[in-house]
Design a protein around this motif. Structure first.
Motif, short mmCIF file in Angstrom:
data_model
loop_
_atom_site.label_atom_id
_atom_site.label_comp_id
_atom_site.label_asym_id
_atom_site.label_seq_id
_atom_site.Cartn_x
_atom_site.Cartn_y
_atom_site.Cartn_z
N UNK A 29 0.82 -1.22 0.00
CA UNK A 29 0.00 0.00 0.00
C UNK A 29 0.85 1.26 0.00
N UNK A 30 2.18 1.09 -0.13
CA UNK A 30 3.13 2.21 -0.14
C UNK A 30 3.08 3.00 1.16
N UNK A 31 2.97 2.26 2.25
CA UNK A 31 2.99 2.85 3.57
C UNK A 31 4.33 2.50 4.23
N UNK A 32 5.04 3.49 4.71
CA UNK A 32 6.33 3.31 5.36
C UNK A 32 6.12 3.18 6.86
N UNK A 33 6.22 1.94 7.39
CA UNK A 33 5.98 1.70 8.80
C UNK A 33 6.96 2.50 9.66
N UNK A 34 8.22 2.50 9.28
CA UNK A 34 9.22 3.20 10.08
C UNK A 34 8.92 4.70 10.16
N UNK A 35 8.54 5.28 9.04
CA UNK A 35 8.18 6.70 9.03
C UNK A 35 6.95 6.95 9.89
N UNK A 36 5.98 6.04 9.86
CA UNK A 36 4.78 6.18 10.68
C UNK A 36 5.12 6.14 12.16
#
Length: 476
Positions: free
Chosen positions: A434-441
């Motif tokens: 989904x192009x979600x960056x867990x680390x950035x979140x």
């Protein structure tokens, strides 16, 4: 004990009755080995903790006789029964008490965080307050409670309903301090990393109602006071069925072992003396000349703690046993940084899965408590349980048969409408897709959009309880 039962999809009507409103969506997302059991256990535990179900099992009216555990009040001896209170579970507590006492309630006002269908009661009014920051709406409602209690005298019975969040929702700053200044003080303490005990120590000493001062007023009037309490304090013992009045500290109706000097020292410890409102500092400086919060039992005041943090663990244990799964309580006192707590719980889960230590799979691990998000700059949208769940997911990425339901038991995690999240070994892969960056979140404390993007968000609405955070881990 063997493996958990496979998922059983709920139809729309059944799902409407479940505490977790998006059960079907969560069940059909992620790792099928863990989703069904996790959601059944989470729903089972939340349903068991709902105060609207709990209170009628502990409080009953037989003729004129009101029973709470083994203690009785003859309502024929009282000219009025007044109901007051505050807390995130106040909606359900008020509905339960009104169903028991009905028209015997002369007047009632309870301050809550949110209103919902079914809150239009005949004898108890529900009013909105602010949480986690006190607001003007809460102050006005609190003043109405003080006005109501101002007419109390011998022959009145005051029943209070207290649950987590009451210290912010029922707010009446001490003379000379504005609501905006009290709210600013709370914000300073939260962002500085003060513990909830430290925050409450300060708030009790800049308030006209907290730290037992509400009960102090009622006791001084000669009225009797019966307090029903859902306690969200880490370190409390399990409650079970209350049989006698219990000692209680904190909020508006308990004793308070802390002092004005303690409050000043906390501001000094976190280097907040320069930033705190001048009105707060002036009030604390005058502490030695002011009346302290109550330190010894108040005449006519009876406190019944009807639910505590370990009871959340007990509900999860019962839920796991209903699944015929071995279950182990790791702790009912989990505290510290939410992200670090998620990493720790994931490390334990990996050890169980890979080495069969300290417990053999399949099994359920339970941890309750109150972790916190440490803000060190601008933050996105999220909450402690969401951050814990996403951190857990990052550490178990790629592992089949490992998942967590991280739940803020009152139904709103942080300043969001989510109650937490259900994550597992597939969450990281689905985030990447989904192009979600867990680390950035995680770094930006922006977990709510990340979890929602992959369908791992947990939604309950008001649950009728408030016992901080409950984490249920399943290793298949």
């Amino acid at each position: 004990m063997g493996q958990a039962r496979p998922p059983e999809p709920a139809d729309d009507k059944e799902e409407d009755m479940l505490p977790i409103k998006n059960t079907s969506m969560l069940q059909n997302t992620g790792d099928p080995l863990v989703r069904g059991p996790l959601l059944r256990m989470a729903n089972h535990a939340l349903a068991a903790l709902n105060s609207e179900r709990l209170i009628p099992s502990l409080v009953r009216l037989e003729g004129d006789i009101l029973h709470v555990g083994d203690t009785v009040w003859n309502l024929a001896d009282y000219r009025r029964v007044l109901v007051v209170g505050a807390g995130k579970a106040g909606n359900h507590m008020a509905r339960a008490l009104e169903s028991i006492l009905g028209a015997r309630i002369s007047r009632g006002l309870v301050i809550v965080k949110q209103l919902e269908p079914g809150d239009e009661l005949a004898h108890i009014e529900l009013a909105l307050g602010g949480h986690p920051y006190p607001n003007e709406s809460g102050r006005r409602a609190t003043q109405r409670i003080l006005d109501l209690l101002g007419g109390c005298a011998s022959g009145d019975l005051v029943v209070s309903l207290i649950s987590g969040g009451s210290s912010a929702l029922m707010n009446c700053p001490a003379e000379g301090i504005s609501v905006e200044e009290e709210s600013r003080l709370t914000e300073l303490l939260l962002t500085a990393g003060a513990s909830i005990l430290e925050i409450n120590t300060v708030r009790r000493h800049v308030s006209a109602v907290n730290g037992g001062r509400l009960a102090q007023r009622v006791s001084a009037s000669g009225a009797q006071m019966l307090n029903l309490i859902l306690s969200d304090r880490v370190g409390d013992t399990a409650v079970g069925t209350p049989r006698v009045p219990t000692a209680y500290t904190g909020t508006q109706i308990g004793l308070d072992p802390t002092t004005f000097l303690d409050a000043w020292n906390i501001l000094e410890r976190y280097r907040l003396l320069a930033a705190a409102p001048n009105s707060v500092l002036e009030h604390l400086r005058r502490g030695p000349q002011l009346t302290e919060t109550p330190k010894s039992p108040l005449p006519g005041v009876s406190n019944f703690v009807i639910q505590g943090l370990p009871d959340a663990c007990a509900a999860a244990v019962d839920a796991a046993r209903a699944e015929h799964l071995p279950v182990h309580v790791l702790t009912s006192g989990l505290e510290g940084d939410s992200r670090q707590a998620g990493m720790f719980l994931a490390a334990v889960a990996r050890e169980v899965r890979d080495r069969g230590e300290p417990f053999a799979p399949p099994c359920v691990l339970v941890a309750a408590g109150e972790t916190t998000v440490r803000l060190n700059g601008p933050a996105g949208s999220g909450g402690p349980s969401q951050e814990l769940a996403l951190s857990f997911a990052r550490e178990v990425a790629g592992l089949a048969g490992v998942g967590i339901a991280a739940i803020e038991t009152e139904g709103t995690d942080g300043p969001t409408t989510l109650a937490g999240a259900v994550t597992d070994g597939t969450t990281l892969e689905r985030c990447r897709a989904a192009r979600v960056d867990i680390l950035a979140a995680l770094d930006g404390h922006d977990c709510c959009p990340a979890l929602t993007a992959v369908g791992d968000q947990l939604e309950t609405g008001n649950t009728g309880t408030n016992l901080c955070d409950l984490n249920i881990i399943y290793i298949a």
